[in-house]
Enzyme design. Structure first.
Site, mmCIF file in Angstrom:
data_model
loop_
_atom_site.group_PDB
_atom_site.id
_atom_site.type_symbol
_atom_site.label_atom_id
_atom_site.label_comp_id
_atom_site.label_asym_id
_atom_site.label_seq_id
_atom_site.Cartn_x
_atom_site.Cartn_y
_atom_site.Cartn_z
ATOM 1 N N HIS A 89 33.274 41.342 -23.162
ATOM 2 C CA HIS A 89 32.267 42.540 -22.359
ATOM 3 C C HIS A 89 33.555 43.572 -21.863
ATOM 4 C CE1 HIS A 89 29.400 44.762 -20.181
ATOM 5 N NE2 HIS A 89 29.330 44.053 -19.225
ATOM 6 N N HIS B 43 28.911 45.149 -31.423
ATOM 7 C CA HIS B 43 28.328 45.512 -30.411
ATOM 8 C C HIS B 43 26.867 44.597 -30.309
ATOM 9 C CE1 HIS B 43 26.223 47.465 -27.045
ATOM 10 N NE2 HIS B 43 27.588 47.877 -26.594
ATOM 11 N N ASP C 220 35.455 50.497 -26.457
ATOM 12 C CA ASP C 220 36.772 49.617 -26.332
ATOM 13 C C ASP C 220 37.857 49.855 -27.326
ATOM 14 O OD1 ASP C 220 34.658 47.442 -24.825
ATOM 15 O OD2 ASP C 220 36.031 48.377 -23.691
HETATM 16 C C1 SDX Z 1 30.690 45.911 -24.422
HETATM 17 O O1 SDX Z 1 26.041 45.159 -23.755
HETATM 18 C C2 SDX Z 1 26.744 46.421 -23.843
HETATM 19 O O2 SDX Z 1 26.349 47.439 -23.618
HETATM 20 C C3 SDX Z 1 28.348 46.029 -23.679
HETATM 21 C C4 SDX Z 1 29.209 47.427 -23.708
HETATM 22 C C5 SDX Z 1 28.736 48.167 -22.141
HETATM 23 O O3 SDX Z 1 29.223 49.452 -22.077
HETATM 24 O O4 SDX Z 1 28.511 47.228 -21.188
HETATM 25 O O5 SDX Z 1 29.013 48.087 -24.719
HETATM 26 C C6 SDX Z 1 30.656 46.928 -23.305
HETATM 27 O O6 SDX Z 1 30.868 44.715 -23.925
HETATM 28 C C7 SDX Z 1 31.637 46.419 -25.853
HETATM 29 C C8 SDX Z 1 31.732 45.132 -26.734
HETATM 30 C C9 SDX Z 1 33.245 44.764 -26.450
HETATM 31 N N1 SDX Z 1 33.568 43.414 -26.915
HETATM 32 C C10 SDX Z 1 34.305 43.337 -28.099
HETATM 33 O O7 SDX Z 1 34.775 44.361 -28.604
HETATM 34 C C11 SDX Z 1 34.681 41.930 -28.502
HETATM 35 C C12 SDX Z 1 34.522 42.030 -30.189
HETATM 36 N N2 SDX Z 1 33.182 41.970 -30.426
HETATM 37 C C13 SDX Z 1 32.375 40.752 -30.518
HETATM 38 O O8 SDX Z 1 32.854 39.649 -29.756
HETATM 39 C C14 SDX Z 1 30.874 40.620 -30.737
HETATM 40 O O9 SDX Z 1 31.043 42.097 -31.497
HETATM 41 C C15 SDX Z 1 29.971 41.063 -29.504
HETATM 42 C C16 SDX Z 1 30.482 40.130 -28.563
HETATM 43 C C17 SDX Z 1 30.237 42.581 -29.040
HETATM 44 C C18 SDX Z 1 28.595 41.043 -30.114
HETATM 45 O O10 SDX Z 1 28.716 39.628 -30.525
HETATM 46 P P1 SDX Z 1 27.356 39.182 -31.448
HETATM 47 O O11 SDX Z 1 25.987 39.356 -30.475
HETATM 48 O O12 SDX Z 1 27.756 37.906 -31.903
HETATM 49 O O13 SDX Z 1 27.403 40.332 -32.428
HETATM 50 P P2 SDX Z 1 26.428 40.190 -33.599
HETATM 51 O O14 SDX Z 1 25.055 39.421 -33.379
HETATM 52 O O15 SDX Z 1 26.028 41.559 -34.094
HETATM 53 O O16 SDX Z 1 27.248 39.523 -34.668
HETATM 54 C C19 SDX Z 1 26.558 39.407 -35.991
HETATM 55 C C20 SDX Z 1 27.846 38.961 -36.985
HETATM 56 C C21 SDX Z 1 28.054 37.491 -36.531
HETATM 57 O O17 SDX Z 1 28.621 36.819 -37.703
HETATM 58 P P3 SDX Z 1 27.506 35.918 -38.644
HETATM 59 O O18 SDX Z 1 26.876 34.616 -37.874
HETATM 60 O O19 SDX Z 1 26.270 36.754 -38.916
HETATM 61 O O20 SDX Z 1 28.135 35.399 -39.848
HETATM 62 O O21 SDX Z 1 28.789 39.588 -36.613
HETATM 63 C C22 SDX Z 1 30.175 38.592 -36.505
HETATM 64 C C23 SDX Z 1 29.393 37.499 -35.940
HETATM 65 O O22 SDX Z 1 30.317 36.579 -35.667
HETATM 66 N N3 SDX Z 1 30.703 39.583 -35.642
HETATM 67 C C24 SDX Z 1 32.003 39.805 -35.702
HETATM 68 C C25 SDX Z 1 32.563 40.761 -34.702
HETATM 69 N N4 SDX Z 1 31.444 40.956 -33.855
HETATM 70 C C26 SDX Z 1 30.534 40.262 -34.496
HETATM 71 N N5 SDX Z 1 33.081 39.273 -36.609
HETATM 72 C C27 SDX Z 1 34.345 39.804 -36.494
HETATM 73 N N6 SDX Z 1 34.787 40.493 -35.308
HETATM 74 C C28 SDX Z 1 34.122 41.096 -34.429
HETATM 75 N N7 SDX Z 1 34.326 41.847 -33.425
#
Ligand code: SDX
Length: 391
Positions: free
Chosen positions: A229, A272, A330
Protein backbone atom coordinates in the site's frame (compact mmCIF):
# COMPACT_ATOMS: atom_id res chain seq x y z
CA UNK A 1 -29.55 16.56 -7.18
CA UNK A 2 -28.30 18.01 -10.47
CA UNK A 3 -25.04 16.37 -11.65
CA UNK A 4 -24.80 13.80 -8.84
CA UNK A 5 -24.21 10.12 -9.54
CA UNK A 6 -26.92 7.49 -9.02
CA UNK A 7 -26.35 3.71 -8.89
CA UNK A 8 -28.49 0.65 -9.38
CA UNK A 9 -29.60 -0.91 -6.03
CA UNK A 10 -27.52 -4.03 -6.78
CA UNK A 11 -24.27 -2.08 -6.69
CA UNK A 12 -25.43 -0.17 -3.64
CA UNK A 13 -26.06 -3.43 -1.78
CA UNK A 14 -22.47 -4.62 -2.31
CA UNK A 15 -20.80 -1.35 -1.37
CA UNK A 16 -19.06 -0.86 1.95
CA UNK A 17 -20.24 2.74 2.23
CA UNK A 18 -21.54 5.75 0.32
CA UNK A 19 -19.24 8.70 -0.21
CA UNK A 20 -19.31 11.94 -2.22
CA UNK A 21 -15.61 12.76 -1.81
CA UNK A 22 -13.67 10.89 -4.52
CA UNK A 23 -14.69 8.97 -7.61
CA UNK A 24 -12.42 6.51 -9.45
CA UNK A 25 -13.20 5.00 -12.85
CA UNK A 26 -10.53 2.27 -12.91
CA UNK A 27 -11.32 1.15 -16.46
CA UNK A 28 -10.74 4.62 -17.91
CA UNK A 29 -8.14 5.98 -15.48
CA UNK A 30 -10.37 8.73 -14.09
CA UNK A 31 -9.90 10.25 -10.60
CA UNK A 32 -12.27 13.02 -9.47
CA UNK A 33 -12.09 14.89 -6.16
CA UNK A 34 -15.57 16.34 -5.48
CA UNK A 35 -16.06 16.14 -9.28
CA UNK A 36 -12.82 17.88 -10.29
CA UNK A 37 -10.26 15.80 -12.30
CA UNK A 38 -6.94 15.27 -10.50
CA UNK A 39 -5.00 16.56 -13.52
CA UNK A 40 -6.80 19.94 -13.45
CA UNK A 41 -6.40 20.23 -9.67
CA UNK A 42 -2.66 19.40 -9.89
CA UNK A 43 -2.22 22.07 -12.56
CA UNK A 44 -4.32 24.92 -11.12
CA UNK A 45 -4.77 24.31 -7.36
CA UNK A 46 -2.55 23.67 -4.34
CA UNK A 47 -2.62 21.22 -1.44
CA UNK A 48 -4.28 23.54 1.10
CA UNK A 49 -7.07 24.43 -1.35
CA UNK A 50 -7.50 20.70 -2.10
CA UNK A 51 -7.79 20.06 1.67
CA UNK A 52 -10.62 22.60 1.83
CA UNK A 53 -12.33 20.99 -1.19
CA UNK A 54 -12.09 17.43 0.13
CA UNK A 55 -13.28 18.42 3.61
CA UNK A 56 -16.06 20.86 2.66
CA UNK A 57 -17.21 19.66 -0.78
CA UNK A 58 -16.72 22.94 -2.68
CA UNK A 59 -13.74 25.07 -3.70
CA UNK A 60 -13.24 27.97 -1.25
CA UNK A 61 -13.85 31.62 -2.08
CA UNK A 62 -10.80 33.84 -1.67
CA UNK A 63 -11.94 34.83 1.82
CA UNK A 64 -12.72 31.22 2.79
CA UNK A 65 -9.29 30.14 1.53
CA UNK A 66 -7.52 32.91 3.43
CA UNK A 67 -9.31 32.01 6.68
CA UNK A 68 -8.76 28.23 6.24
CA UNK A 69 -5.07 28.67 5.42
CA UNK A 70 -4.54 31.03 8.37
CA UNK A 71 -6.32 28.54 10.68
CA UNK A 72 -3.94 25.80 9.57
CA UNK A 73 -0.87 28.02 10.02
CA UNK A 74 -1.98 28.81 13.59
CA UNK A 75 -2.19 25.15 14.57
CA UNK A 76 1.13 23.82 13.20
CA UNK A 77 2.88 23.78 16.59
CA UNK A 78 2.50 20.75 18.84
CA UNK A 79 2.29 20.65 22.66
CA UNK A 80 5.79 20.71 24.17
CA UNK A 81 4.88 17.59 26.20
CA UNK A 82 4.35 15.72 22.92
CA UNK A 83 8.01 16.23 22.06
CA UNK A 84 8.79 13.99 25.03
CA UNK A 85 6.98 11.07 23.35
CA UNK A 86 9.82 10.90 20.82
CA UNK A 87 12.41 10.31 23.52
CA UNK A 88 10.83 6.93 24.29
CA UNK A 89 11.75 5.56 20.85
CA UNK A 90 15.12 4.09 19.86
CA UNK A 91 16.99 6.54 17.62
CA UNK A 92 16.96 4.02 14.79
CA UNK A 93 13.19 3.47 14.97
CA UNK A 94 11.52 3.71 11.53
CA UNK A 95 9.86 7.15 11.26
CA UNK A 96 6.54 5.42 10.45
CA UNK A 97 6.64 3.58 13.78
CA UNK A 98 7.26 6.89 15.56
CA UNK A 99 4.51 8.68 13.61
CA UNK A 100 2.00 5.92 14.28
CA UNK A 101 2.65 6.18 18.02
CA UNK A 102 2.79 9.94 18.29
CA UNK A 103 -0.37 10.61 16.24
CA UNK A 104 -2.30 8.18 18.44
CA UNK A 105 -0.84 10.10 21.38
CA UNK A 106 -2.43 13.35 20.13
CA UNK A 107 -5.65 11.94 21.55
CA UNK A 108 -4.17 12.32 25.02
CA UNK A 109 -4.01 16.09 24.45
CA UNK A 110 -7.37 16.70 22.76
CA UNK A 111 -9.65 13.74 23.36
CA UNK A 112 -10.98 14.71 26.79
CA UNK A 113 -12.52 18.01 25.74
CA UNK A 114 -13.73 16.91 22.32
CA UNK A 115 -17.22 15.71 21.44
CA UNK A 116 -17.32 14.16 17.96
CA UNK A 117 -21.08 14.75 17.72
CA UNK A 118 -20.37 18.52 17.66
CA UNK A 119 -19.57 19.87 14.16
CA UNK A 120 -17.19 22.50 15.59
CA UNK A 121 -15.18 19.83 17.46
CA UNK A 122 -14.93 17.75 14.28
CA UNK A 123 -13.83 20.80 12.31
CA UNK A 124 -11.07 21.78 14.75
CA UNK A 125 -9.86 18.16 14.94
CA UNK A 126 -9.48 18.16 11.15
CA UNK A 127 -7.62 21.49 11.21
CA UNK A 128 -5.30 20.25 13.97
CA UNK A 129 -4.48 17.05 12.10
CA UNK A 130 -3.87 18.77 8.74
CA UNK A 131 -1.73 21.40 10.47
CA UNK A 132 0.28 19.16 12.80
CA UNK A 133 1.09 16.18 10.57
CA UNK A 134 4.01 17.93 8.76
CA UNK A 135 5.40 19.03 12.14
CA UNK A 136 5.14 15.53 13.64
CA UNK A 137 6.57 13.99 10.46
CA UNK A 138 9.59 16.32 10.39
CA UNK A 139 10.11 15.68 14.13
CA UNK A 140 10.16 11.92 13.40
CA UNK A 141 12.94 12.52 10.88
CA UNK A 142 14.94 14.89 13.11
CA UNK A 143 14.71 12.43 16.02
CA UNK A 144 15.86 9.61 13.73
CA UNK A 145 19.01 11.52 12.68
CA UNK A 146 19.71 12.97 16.13
CA UNK A 147 19.18 16.63 15.21
CA UNK A 148 17.11 19.15 17.21
CA UNK A 149 13.47 19.69 16.27
CA UNK A 150 12.55 22.79 14.27
CA UNK A 151 9.50 24.83 15.22
CA UNK A 152 7.11 25.62 12.33
CA UNK A 153 7.24 29.16 10.90
CA UNK A 154 4.15 31.23 10.12
CA UNK A 155 5.86 33.09 7.29
CA UNK A 156 6.09 29.92 5.17
CA UNK A 157 3.39 28.07 3.23
CA UNK A 158 2.48 24.45 3.94
CA UNK A 159 5.06 22.78 1.69
CA UNK A 160 7.83 25.30 2.48
CA UNK A 161 7.23 24.82 6.21
CA UNK A 162 7.57 21.06 5.89
CA UNK A 163 10.89 21.38 4.02
CA UNK A 164 12.12 23.93 6.57
CA UNK A 165 11.24 21.71 9.55
CA UNK A 166 12.86 18.74 7.81
CA UNK A 167 16.14 20.27 6.70
CA UNK A 168 16.89 23.44 8.69
CA UNK A 169 19.43 23.17 11.51
CA UNK A 170 20.78 25.68 14.04
CA UNK A 171 24.20 25.88 12.42
CA UNK A 172 23.27 27.31 9.04
CA UNK A 173 20.44 29.14 7.31
CA UNK A 174 18.25 26.80 5.22
CA UNK A 175 17.27 28.27 1.84
CA UNK A 176 14.01 26.88 0.50
CA UNK A 177 14.28 25.78 -3.14
CA UNK A 178 10.99 26.80 -4.83
CA UNK A 179 11.28 23.80 -7.19
CA UNK A 180 11.37 21.46 -4.18
CA UNK A 181 8.46 23.26 -2.49
CA UNK A 182 6.31 23.05 -5.63
CA UNK A 183 7.19 19.36 -6.07
CA UNK A 184 6.33 18.52 -2.44
CA UNK A 185 3.03 20.39 -2.74
CA UNK A 186 2.25 18.45 -5.93
CA UNK A 187 3.14 15.13 -4.25
CA UNK A 188 0.91 16.03 -1.30
CA UNK A 189 -1.93 16.72 -3.79
CA UNK A 190 -1.47 13.45 -5.69
CA UNK A 191 -1.62 11.33 -2.54
CA UNK A 192 -4.43 13.24 -0.80
CA UNK A 193 -7.34 10.86 -1.24
CA UNK A 194 -8.21 7.74 -3.15
CA UNK A 195 -11.70 6.52 -2.25
CA UNK A 196 -11.91 3.32 -0.16
CA UNK A 197 -8.26 2.19 -0.26
CA UNK A 198 -7.03 -0.06 2.56
CA UNK A 199 -5.97 2.72 4.94
CA UNK A 200 -9.06 4.89 4.38
CA UNK A 201 -11.30 1.88 4.93
CA UNK A 202 -9.35 1.25 8.15
CA UNK A 203 -10.00 4.81 9.31
CA UNK A 204 -13.72 4.52 8.52
CA UNK A 205 -14.00 1.17 10.31
CA UNK A 206 -12.22 2.52 13.40
CA UNK A 207 -14.31 5.71 13.25
CA UNK A 208 -17.55 3.72 13.05
CA UNK A 209 -16.97 2.60 16.67
CA UNK A 210 -17.00 6.24 17.82
CA UNK A 211 -13.23 6.25 18.43
CA UNK A 212 -11.66 9.71 18.48
CA UNK A 213 -10.24 10.97 15.15
CA UNK A 214 -6.61 10.92 16.33
CA UNK A 215 -6.83 7.20 17.15
CA UNK A 216 -8.53 6.58 13.78
CA UNK A 217 -5.80 8.40 11.86
CA UNK A 218 -3.17 6.41 13.76
CA UNK A 219 -4.92 3.22 12.59
CA UNK A 220 -4.79 4.55 9.01
CA UNK A 221 -1.05 5.19 9.35
CA UNK A 222 -0.53 1.59 10.49
CA UNK A 223 -2.42 0.24 7.44
CA UNK A 224 -0.59 2.58 5.04
CA UNK A 225 2.83 1.34 6.23
CA UNK A 226 2.46 -1.98 4.40
CA UNK A 227 4.67 -2.35 1.23
CA UNK A 228 1.62 -3.36 -0.84
CA UNK A 229 0.00 0.00 0.00
CA UNK A 230 1.87 3.08 1.17
CA UNK A 231 5.31 1.54 1.44
CA UNK A 232 5.53 0.94 -2.33
CA UNK A 233 7.46 4.09 -3.29
CA UNK A 234 10.27 3.15 -0.90
CA UNK A 235 10.16 -0.37 -2.39
CA UNK A 236 10.33 1.09 -5.95
CA UNK A 237 13.68 2.78 -5.26
CA UNK A 238 15.05 -0.40 -3.67
CA UNK A 239 13.86 -2.28 -6.79
CA UNK A 240 15.54 0.24 -9.15
CA UNK A 241 18.75 -0.10 -7.13
CA UNK A 242 18.56 -3.90 -7.42
CA UNK A 243 17.96 -3.72 -11.20
CA UNK A 244 21.08 -1.57 -11.45
CA UNK A 245 21.24 -0.67 -15.16
CA UNK A 246 18.82 0.13 -17.97
CA UNK A 247 20.17 -2.39 -20.49
CA UNK A 248 17.27 -4.15 -22.24
CA UNK A 249 18.61 -7.61 -21.36
CA UNK A 250 18.91 -6.77 -17.66
CA UNK A 251 15.47 -5.15 -17.44
CA UNK A 252 13.86 -8.03 -19.31
CA UNK A 253 15.38 -10.41 -16.76
CA UNK A 254 13.62 -8.56 -13.91
CA UNK A 255 10.35 -8.37 -15.83
CA UNK A 256 10.52 -12.14 -16.34
CA UNK A 257 11.11 -12.56 -12.61
CA UNK A 258 8.02 -10.41 -11.86
CA UNK A 259 5.96 -12.75 -14.06
CA UNK A 260 7.24 -15.87 -12.33
CA UNK A 261 4.81 -16.87 -9.58
CA UNK A 262 7.55 -18.83 -7.83
CA UNK A 263 9.68 -15.71 -7.61
CA UNK A 264 8.68 -13.21 -4.86
CA UNK A 265 9.94 -10.31 -7.03
CA UNK A 266 7.15 -7.93 -8.05
CA UNK A 267 7.34 -4.76 -10.12
CA UNK A 268 6.80 -2.32 -7.28
CA UNK A 269 4.86 0.77 -8.32
CA UNK A 270 3.03 -1.31 -10.92
CA UNK A 271 -0.53 -2.61 -10.77
CA UNK A 272 -3.50 -1.49 -8.74
CA UNK A 273 -6.59 -2.91 -7.06
CA UNK A 274 -8.85 -0.61 -9.10
CA UNK A 275 -7.07 0.92 -12.10
CA UNK A 276 -7.13 -1.25 -15.21
CA UNK A 277 -5.49 1.53 -17.20
CA UNK A 278 -3.04 4.33 -16.35
CA UNK A 279 -3.32 5.68 -12.79
CA UNK A 280 -3.97 9.36 -13.67
CA UNK A 281 -1.76 10.35 -10.75
CA UNK A 282 1.17 8.45 -12.27
CA UNK A 283 0.97 10.61 -15.42
CA UNK A 284 1.16 13.83 -13.38
CA UNK A 285 3.87 12.33 -11.16
CA UNK A 286 5.97 11.44 -14.24
CA UNK A 287 5.62 15.02 -15.57
CA UNK A 288 6.61 16.37 -12.14
CA UNK A 289 9.57 13.99 -12.06
CA UNK A 290 10.80 15.28 -15.43
CA UNK A 291 10.23 18.90 -14.29
CA UNK A 292 12.11 18.56 -10.98
CA UNK A 293 15.03 16.47 -12.27
CA UNK A 294 15.25 18.69 -15.34
CA UNK A 295 15.46 21.83 -13.16
CA UNK A 296 18.16 20.12 -11.10
CA UNK A 297 20.15 19.08 -14.19
CA UNK A 298 19.47 15.41 -13.32
CA UNK A 299 17.57 14.38 -16.49
CA UNK A 300 20.14 11.57 -16.88
CA UNK A 301 19.56 10.25 -13.36
CA UNK A 302 20.30 6.48 -13.62
CA UNK A 303 17.23 5.45 -11.60
CA UNK A 304 14.95 7.65 -13.73
CA UNK A 305 16.38 6.08 -16.88
CA UNK A 306 15.85 2.56 -15.49
CA UNK A 307 12.27 3.44 -14.43
CA UNK A 308 11.38 4.82 -17.87
CA UNK A 309 12.90 1.82 -19.66
CA UNK A 310 11.14 -0.59 -17.26
CA UNK A 311 7.81 1.13 -17.96
CA UNK A 312 8.34 1.02 -21.73
CA UNK A 313 9.25 -2.68 -21.82
CA UNK A 314 6.59 -3.79 -19.29
CA UNK A 315 3.80 -1.95 -21.14
CA UNK A 316 4.68 -3.92 -24.30
CA UNK A 317 4.78 -7.27 -22.46
CA UNK A 318 1.75 -9.58 -22.89
CA UNK A 319 1.73 -10.54 -19.18
CA UNK A 320 1.22 -6.93 -18.13
CA UNK A 321 -1.07 -6.10 -21.04
CA UNK A 322 -3.37 -9.08 -20.36
CA UNK A 323 -3.52 -8.24 -16.64
CA UNK A 324 -3.95 -4.50 -17.33
CA UNK A 325 -0.99 -3.61 -15.12
CA UNK A 326 0.22 -0.02 -15.39
CA UNK A 327 2.44 2.28 -13.31
CA UNK A 328 0.65 3.59 -10.22
CA UNK A 329 1.13 6.71 -8.11
CA UNK A 330 4.23 5.23 -6.45
CA UNK A 331 6.27 4.45 -9.56
CA UNK A 332 7.89 7.88 -9.99
CA UNK A 333 7.25 9.59 -6.64
CA UNK A 334 10.29 8.07 -4.93
CA UNK A 335 12.65 9.38 -7.62
CA UNK A 336 11.37 12.92 -7.03
CA UNK A 337 11.59 12.61 -3.24
CA UNK A 338 15.15 11.30 -3.46
CA UNK A 339 16.14 14.22 -5.76
CA UNK A 340 14.77 16.62 -3.12
CA UNK A 341 16.93 14.90 -0.50
CA UNK A 342 14.18 13.07 1.37
CA UNK A 343 15.54 9.76 2.78
CA UNK A 344 13.68 6.61 1.68
CA UNK A 345 12.48 5.82 5.21
CA UNK A 346 10.48 9.08 5.08
CA UNK A 347 8.65 8.33 1.80
CA UNK A 348 5.66 6.63 3.40
CA UNK A 349 5.62 9.28 6.14
CA UNK A 350 5.08 11.88 3.38
CA UNK A 351 2.31 9.71 1.96
CA UNK A 352 0.71 9.68 5.45
CA UNK A 353 1.02 13.48 5.80
CA UNK A 354 -0.80 13.87 2.51
CA UNK A 355 -3.41 11.14 3.00
CA UNK A 356 -4.43 12.58 6.39
CA UNK A 357 -6.79 14.98 4.60
CA UNK A 358 -8.42 12.06 2.79
CA UNK A 359 -8.71 10.05 5.97
CA UNK A 360 -10.16 12.87 8.05
CA UNK A 361 -12.54 13.93 5.26
CA UNK A 362 -13.95 10.39 5.06
CA UNK A 363 -14.11 10.19 8.86
CA UNK A 364 -15.94 13.53 9.00
CA UNK A 365 -18.33 12.55 6.18
CA UNK A 366 -19.29 9.39 8.06
CA UNK A 367 -19.55 10.89 11.57
CA UNK A 368 -21.55 13.88 10.30
CA UNK A 369 -24.31 11.61 9.03
CA UNK A 370 -26.20 8.49 10.05
CA UNK A 371 -23.79 5.59 10.61
CA UNK A 372 -23.58 2.21 12.30
CA UNK A 373 -20.59 0.36 13.64
CA UNK A 374 -18.82 -1.44 10.81
CA UNK A 375 -19.07 -5.22 10.86
CA UNK A 376 -17.59 -6.86 7.71
CA UNK A 377 -18.97 -10.38 7.19
CA UNK A 378 -16.89 -13.46 6.21
CA UNK A 379 -17.25 -16.60 4.11
CA UNK A 380 -16.91 -19.34 6.78
CA UNK A 381 -14.92 -22.26 5.37
CA UNK A 382 -14.25 -24.14 8.60
CA UNK A 383 -15.81 -27.31 10.15
CA UNK A 384 -19.54 -27.81 10.53
CA UNK A 385 -20.65 -28.23 14.17
CA UNK A 386 -19.10 -31.34 15.77
CA UNK A 387 -19.11 -32.82 19.29
CA UNK A 388 -16.24 -32.76 21.74
CA UNK A 389 -14.74 -36.31 21.80
CA UNK A 390 -15.78 -38.41 24.85
CA UNK A 391 -12.76 -39.09 27.10
C1 SDX B 1 -1.38 2.10 -3.52
O1 SDX B 1 -6.16 1.08 -3.16
C2 SDX B 1 -5.59 2.20 -3.42
O2 SDX B 1 -6.21 3.11 -3.92
C3 SDX B 1 -4.14 2.26 -3.08
C4 SDX B 1 -3.40 3.51 -3.51
C5 SDX B 1 -3.91 4.70 -2.77
O3 SDX B 1 -3.73 5.82 -3.28
O4 SDX B 1 -4.36 4.53 -1.62
O5 SDX B 1 -3.56 3.71 -4.90
C6 SDX B 1 -1.91 3.41 -3.19
O6 SDX B 1 -1.46 1.23 -2.69
C7 SDX B 1 -0.82 1.85 -4.88
C8 SDX B 1 -0.30 0.40 -5.03
C9 SDX B 1 1.10 0.37 -4.43
N1 SDX B 1 1.59 -1.02 -4.37
C10 SDX B 1 2.48 -1.47 -5.25
O7 SDX B 1 2.89 -0.83 -6.23
C11 SDX B 1 2.99 -2.88 -4.96
C12 SDX B 1 3.08 -3.65 -6.29
N2 SDX B 1 1.74 -3.85 -6.74
C13 SDX B 1 1.14 -5.16 -6.44
O8 SDX B 1 1.49 -5.64 -5.17
C14 SDX B 1 -0.33 -5.18 -6.79
O9 SDX B 1 -0.48 -4.62 -8.01
C15 SDX B 1 -1.34 -4.58 -5.87
C16 SDX B 1 -1.16 -5.01 -4.45
C17 SDX B 1 -1.30 -3.10 -5.94
C18 SDX B 1 -2.67 -5.10 -6.37
O10 SDX B 1 -2.59 -6.51 -6.22
P1 SDX B 1 -3.71 -7.44 -6.85
O11 SDX B 1 -5.04 -7.02 -6.36
O12 SDX B 1 -3.31 -8.87 -6.70
O13 SDX B 1 -3.61 -7.05 -8.37
P2 SDX B 1 -4.47 -7.70 -9.43
O14 SDX B 1 -5.65 -8.43 -8.88
O15 SDX B 1 -4.71 -6.65 -10.45
O16 SDX B 1 -3.44 -8.83 -10.02
C19 SDX B 1 -3.79 -9.43 -11.24
C20 SDX B 1 -2.59 -10.23 -11.64
C21 SDX B 1 -2.15 -11.26 -10.61
O17 SDX B 1 -1.56 -12.30 -11.37
P3 SDX B 1 -2.50 -13.60 -11.78
O18 SDX B 1 -2.88 -14.27 -10.48
O19 SDX B 1 -3.68 -13.03 -12.54
O20 SDX B 1 -1.59 -14.45 -12.64
O21 SDX B 1 -1.46 -9.36 -11.83
C22 SDX B 1 -0.40 -9.79 -10.99
C23 SDX B 1 -1.04 -10.57 -9.86
O22 SDX B 1 -0.10 -11.50 -9.34
N3 SDX B 1 0.26 -8.56 -10.48
C24 SDX B 1 1.56 -8.32 -10.63
C25 SDX B 1 1.76 -7.05 -10.06
N4 SDX B 1 0.60 -6.59 -9.60
C26 SDX B 1 -0.34 -7.53 -9.87
N5 SDX B 1 2.56 -9.04 -11.18
C27 SDX B 1 3.79 -8.46 -11.15
N6 SDX B 1 4.08 -7.24 -10.60
C28 SDX B 1 3.07 -6.51 -10.06
N7 SDX B 1 3.33 -5.33 -9.54
Amino acid sequence: AEGLFTYDPGFMATSSCQSAITYIDGANGVLLHRGYPIGQLAEHSNFVELCYLLLNGELPSQEEYREFEANIRNHTMVHEQLANFYKGFRRDAHPMSILCGVVGGLAAFYHDHMNITREEDRRISAIRLIAKMPTLAAMSYKYNIGQPFNYPRNDLNYAENFLYMMFSNPCEEYKINPVFAKAIDRIFMLHADHEQNASTSTVRLAGSTGANPFACISAGIAALWGPAHGGANEAVLNMLDEIGDESEENIQRYIDRAKNKDDPFRLMGFGHRVYRSFDPRAKVMKETCDEVLGELGMADDPQLKIAKRLEEIALEDDYFIERQLYPNVDFYSGIILKAIGIPTNMFTVIFAVSRTIGWISHWNEMISGEYKIGRPRQLYVGYNQRDYPAK
